[in-house]
Design a protein around this motif. Structure first.
Motif, PDB file in Angstrom:
ATOM      1  N   GLU A  73       0.858  -1.166   0.000  1.00  0.00           N
ATOM      2  CA  GLU A  73       0.000   0.000   0.000  1.00  0.00           C
ATOM      3  C   GLU A  73       0.900   1.223   0.000  1.00  0.00           C
ATOM      4  OE1 GLU A  73      -3.453   1.897   2.737  1.00  0.00           O
ATOM      5  OE2 GLU A  73      -3.718  -0.190   2.064  1.00  0.00           O
ATOM      6  N   VAL A  74       0.592   2.131  -0.906  1.00  0.00           N
ATOM      7  CA  VAL A  74       1.404   3.326  -1.118  1.00  0.00           C
ATOM      8  C   VAL A  74       0.472   4.528  -1.110  1.00  0.00           C
ATOM      9  CG1 VAL A  74       2.981   4.446  -2.745  1.00  0.00           C
ATOM     10  CG2 VAL A  74       2.952   1.964  -2.581  1.00  0.00           C
ATOM     11  N   ARG A  75       0.944   5.642  -0.621  1.00  0.00           N
ATOM     12  CA  ARG A  75       0.166   6.882  -0.637  1.00  0.00           C
ATOM     13  C   ARG A  75       0.472   7.616  -1.943  1.00  0.00           C
ATOM     14  NH1 ARG A  75      -3.992   8.477   1.987  1.00  0.00           N
ATOM     15  NH2 ARG A  75      -3.156   8.163   4.041  1.00  0.00           N
ATOM     16  N   GLU A  76      -0.556   8.151  -2.593  1.00  0.00           N
ATOM     17  CA  GLU A  76      -0.381   8.915  -3.825  1.00  0.00           C
ATOM     18  C   GLU A  76       0.672  10.006  -3.612  1.00  0.00           C
ATOM     19  OE1 GLU A  76      -2.997  11.734  -6.857  1.00  0.00           O
ATOM     20  OE2 GLU A  76      -3.913  10.982  -5.016  1.00  0.00           O
ATOM     21  N   GLY A  77       1.614  10.099  -4.544  1.00  0.00           N
ATOM     22  CA  GLY A  77       2.704  11.076  -4.455  1.00  0.00           C
ATOM     23  C   GLY A  77       3.974  10.510  -3.852  1.00  0.00           C
ATOM     24  N   GLU A  78       3.908   9.340  -3.253  1.00  0.00           N
ATOM     25  CA  GLU A  78       5.068   8.729  -2.599  1.00  0.00           C
ATOM     26  C   GLU A  78       6.031   8.154  -3.643  1.00  0.00           C
ATOM     27  OE1 GLU A  78       5.851   5.828   1.241  1.00  0.00           O
ATOM     28  OE2 GLU A  78       3.902   5.758   0.269  1.00  0.00           O
ATOM     29  N   THR A  79       7.320   8.336  -3.390  1.00  0.00           N
ATOM     30  CA  THR A  79       8.357   7.747  -4.238  1.00  0.00           C
ATOM     31  C   THR A  79       9.006   6.616  -3.453  1.00  0.00           C
ATOM     32  OG1 THR A  79       8.776   9.818  -5.397  1.00  0.00           O
ATOM     33  CG2 THR A  79      10.503   8.146  -5.506  1.00  0.00           C
ATOM     34  N   LEU A  80       8.927   5.406  -4.001  1.00  0.00           N
ATOM     35  CA  LEU A  80       9.495   4.224  -3.346  1.00  0.00           C
ATOM     36  C   LEU A  80      10.690   3.692  -4.101  1.00  0.00           C
ATOM     37  CD1 LEU A  80       6.490   1.883  -2.442  1.00  0.00           C
ATOM     38  CD2 LEU A  80       7.598   3.583  -1.016  1.00  0.00           C
ATOM     39  N   ARG A  81      11.574   3.080  -3.347  1.00  0.00           N
ATOM     40  CA  ARG A  81      12.605   2.222  -3.925  1.00  0.00           C
ATOM     41  C   ARG A  81      12.116   0.812  -3.672  1.00  0.00           C
ATOM     42  NH1 ARG A  81      16.834   4.097  -1.740  1.00  0.00           N
ATOM     43  NH2 ARG A  81      17.765   5.005  -3.591  1.00  0.00           N
ATOM     44  N   LEU A  82      11.721   0.113  -4.730  1.00  0.00           N
ATOM     45  CA  LEU A  82      11.365  -1.297  -4.607  1.00  0.00           C
ATOM     46  C   LEU A  82      12.651  -2.074  -4.838  1.00  0.00           C
ATOM     47  CD1 LEU A  82       8.036  -1.353  -6.633  1.00  0.00           C
ATOM     48  CD2 LEU A  82       8.327  -1.241  -4.155  1.00  0.00           C
ATOM     49  N   ARG A  83      13.146  -2.689  -3.790  1.00  0.00           N
ATOM     50  CA  ARG A  83      14.394  -3.439  -3.878  1.00  0.00           C
ATOM     51  C   ARG A  83      14.047  -4.917  -4.033  1.00  0.00           C
ATOM     52  NH1 ARG A  83      18.736  -1.243  -0.638  1.00  0.00           N
ATOM     53  NH2 ARG A  83      19.045  -0.188  -2.602  1.00  0.00           N
ATOM     54  N   ALA A  84      14.230  -5.429  -5.233  1.00  0.00           N
ATOM     55  CA  ALA A  84      13.952  -6.838  -5.540  1.00  0.00           C
ATOM     56  C   ALA A  84      15.180  -7.658  -5.173  1.00  0.00           C
ATOM     57  CB  ALA A  84      13.622  -6.985  -7.018  1.00  0.00           C
ATOM     58  N   VAL A  85      14.995  -8.634  -4.287  1.00  0.00           N
ATOM     59  CA  VAL A  85      16.089  -9.479  -3.818  1.00  0.00           C
ATOM     60  C   VAL A  85      15.817 -10.899  -4.299  1.00  0.00           C
ATOM     61  CG1 VAL A  85      17.324 -10.326  -1.791  1.00  0.00           C
ATOM     62  CG2 VAL A  85      16.360  -8.015  -1.781  1.00  0.00           C
ATOM     63  N   ASN A  86      16.667 -11.389  -5.176  1.00  0.00           N
ATOM     64  CA  ASN A  86      16.489 -12.724  -5.731  1.00  0.00           C
ATOM     65  C   ASN A  86      17.166 -13.737  -4.805  1.00  0.00           C
ATOM     66  OD1 ASN A  86      16.381 -15.099  -7.190  1.00  0.00           O
ATOM     67  ND2 ASN A  86      16.902 -14.132  -9.139  1.00  0.00           N
ATOM     68  N   LYS A  87      16.353 -14.487  -4.073  1.00  0.00           N
ATOM     69  CA  LYS A  87      16.852 -15.502  -3.144  1.00  0.00           C
ATOM     70  C   LYS A  87      16.940 -16.882  -3.804  1.00  0.00           C
ATOM     71  CE  LYS A  87      17.033 -13.032   0.678  1.00  0.00           C
ATOM     72  NZ  LYS A  87      18.240 -12.875   1.466  1.00  0.00           N
ATOM     73  N   GLY A  88      16.611 -16.954  -5.079  1.00  0.00           N
ATOM     74  CA  GLY A  88      16.591 -18.242  -5.768  1.00  0.00           C
ATOM     75  C   GLY A  88      17.812 -18.502  -6.619  1.00  0.00           C
ATOM     76  N   ARG A  89      17.706 -19.557  -7.421  1.00  0.00           N
ATOM     77  CA  ARG A  89      18.774 -19.940  -8.353  1.00  0.00           C
ATOM     78  C   ARG A  89      18.417 -19.601  -9.793  1.00  0.00           C
ATOM     79  NH1 ARG A  89      20.385 -25.965  -6.345  1.00  0.00           N
ATOM     80  NH2 ARG A  89      20.431 -25.480  -4.133  1.00  0.00           N
ATOM     81  N   LEU A  90      17.186 -19.124 -10.003  1.00  0.00           N
ATOM     82  CA  LEU A  90      16.714 -18.754 -11.333  1.00  0.00           C
ATOM     83  C   LEU A  90      16.721 -17.238 -11.484  1.00  0.00           C
ATOM     84  CD1 LEU A  90      13.498 -20.996 -11.447  1.00  0.00           C
ATOM     85  CD2 LEU A  90      15.721 -21.504 -12.489  1.00  0.00           C
ATOM     86  N   MET A  91      16.778 -16.773 -12.725  1.00  0.00           N
ATOM     87  CA  MET A  91      16.619 -15.350 -13.003  1.00  0.00           C
ATOM     88  C   MET A  91      15.170 -14.980 -12.687  1.00  0.00           C
ATOM     89  SD  MET A  91      17.740 -12.472 -14.069  1.00  0.00           S
ATOM     90  CE  MET A  91      18.876 -12.148 -15.384  1.00  0.00           C
ATOM     91  N   HIS A  92      14.967 -13.837 -12.062  1.00  0.00           N
ATOM     92  CA  HIS A  92      13.635 -13.305 -11.801  1.00  0.00           C
ATOM     93  C   HIS A  92      13.641 -11.831 -12.172  1.00  0.00           C
ATOM     94  CE1 HIS A  92      12.087 -16.884  -9.907  1.00  0.00           C
ATOM     95  NE2 HIS A  92      13.098 -16.921  -9.053  1.00  0.00           N
ATOM     96  N   GLU A  93      12.461 -11.251 -12.204  1.00  0.00           N
ATOM     97  CA  GLU A  93      12.342  -9.826 -12.455  1.00  0.00           C
ATOM     98  C   GLU A  93      11.133  -9.291 -11.711  1.00  0.00           C
ATOM     99  OE1 GLU A  93      11.785  -9.140 -16.656  1.00  0.00           O
ATOM    100  OE2 GLU A  93       9.783  -9.976 -16.650  1.00  0.00           O
ATOM    101  N   ILE A  94      11.091  -7.991 -11.578  1.00  0.00           N
ATOM    102  CA  ILE A  94       9.918  -7.341 -11.013  1.00  0.00           C
ATOM    103  C   ILE A  94       9.492  -6.278 -12.012  1.00  0.00           C
ATOM    104  CG2 ILE A  94      11.237  -5.696  -9.635  1.00  0.00           C
ATOM    105  CD1 ILE A  94       8.953  -5.989  -7.534  1.00  0.00           C
TER     106      ILE A  94
END
Length: 167
Positions: A73-94
């Motif tokens: 949940e994010v408030r309108e106007g908010e700037t987030l850093r979404l930090r995707a952390v790949n804990k697996g052995r496969l390539m992933h993306e967000i």
């Protein structure tokens, strides 16, 4: 003498060719960009500036096709850093988007799994690595985030993102 000249070229060309990154969309390529981010307004917001980040949210990606957390949940106007952390052995993306756009993109990825793509609202993350998306959520609404690598989306690797009005 011409044969020696060609052999020297070949000796130089082979190591150079091996050093170049592969042209595979989700291989070991790091997707680092030196060019400035192109800011294009999307229904779910616009690329943000690192200095405007109000908080960082870590999203863990695993090979059991889960994103944790899978609700934001994010408030309108908010700037987030979404930090995707790949804990697996496969390539992933967000990838952030509307449900319809993510579904369409996932279908395209099934048909063209080697397709390269890079936008400020996505991060490709090799195994054991992290990737960041810095995004300003300047429009309220219900959106999603997902891994669109062929088969991952259909396996449930997605989450919901609600942007609440400023009021």
């Amino acid at each position: 003498m011409r044969t020696t000249h060609l052999n020297r070229r070949q000796l130089v060309a082979v190591p150079l060719a091996l050093a170049l990154p592969g042209a595979f969309a989700h291989g070991e390529k790091t997707h680092a960009t030196a060019a400035p981010v192109v800011k294009e307004q999307k229904p779910w917001g616009i690329a943000g500036e690192p200095g405007a980040v109000t908080r960082t949210v870590e999203i863990r990606m695993t090979d059991d096709m889960k994103l944790t957390p899978n609700r934001l949940e994010v408030r309108e106007g908010e700037t987030l850093r979404l930090r995707a952390v790949n804990k697996g052995r496969l390539m992933h993306e967000i990838v952030i988007g509307t449900a319809a756009e993510l579904q369409s993109h996932a279908e395209m990825m099934k048909k063209h799994p080697g397709m390269e793509h890079e936008e400020p609202y996505m991060a490709h993350v090799p195994p054991g690595k992290t990737g960041d998306v810095i995004w300003t959520f300047n429009r309220p609404g219900d959106f999603e985030f997902a891994c669109l690598i062929a088969g991952h989306f259909d396996a449930g690797m997605r989450g919901t993102l609600r942007v609440t009005p400023r009021n």
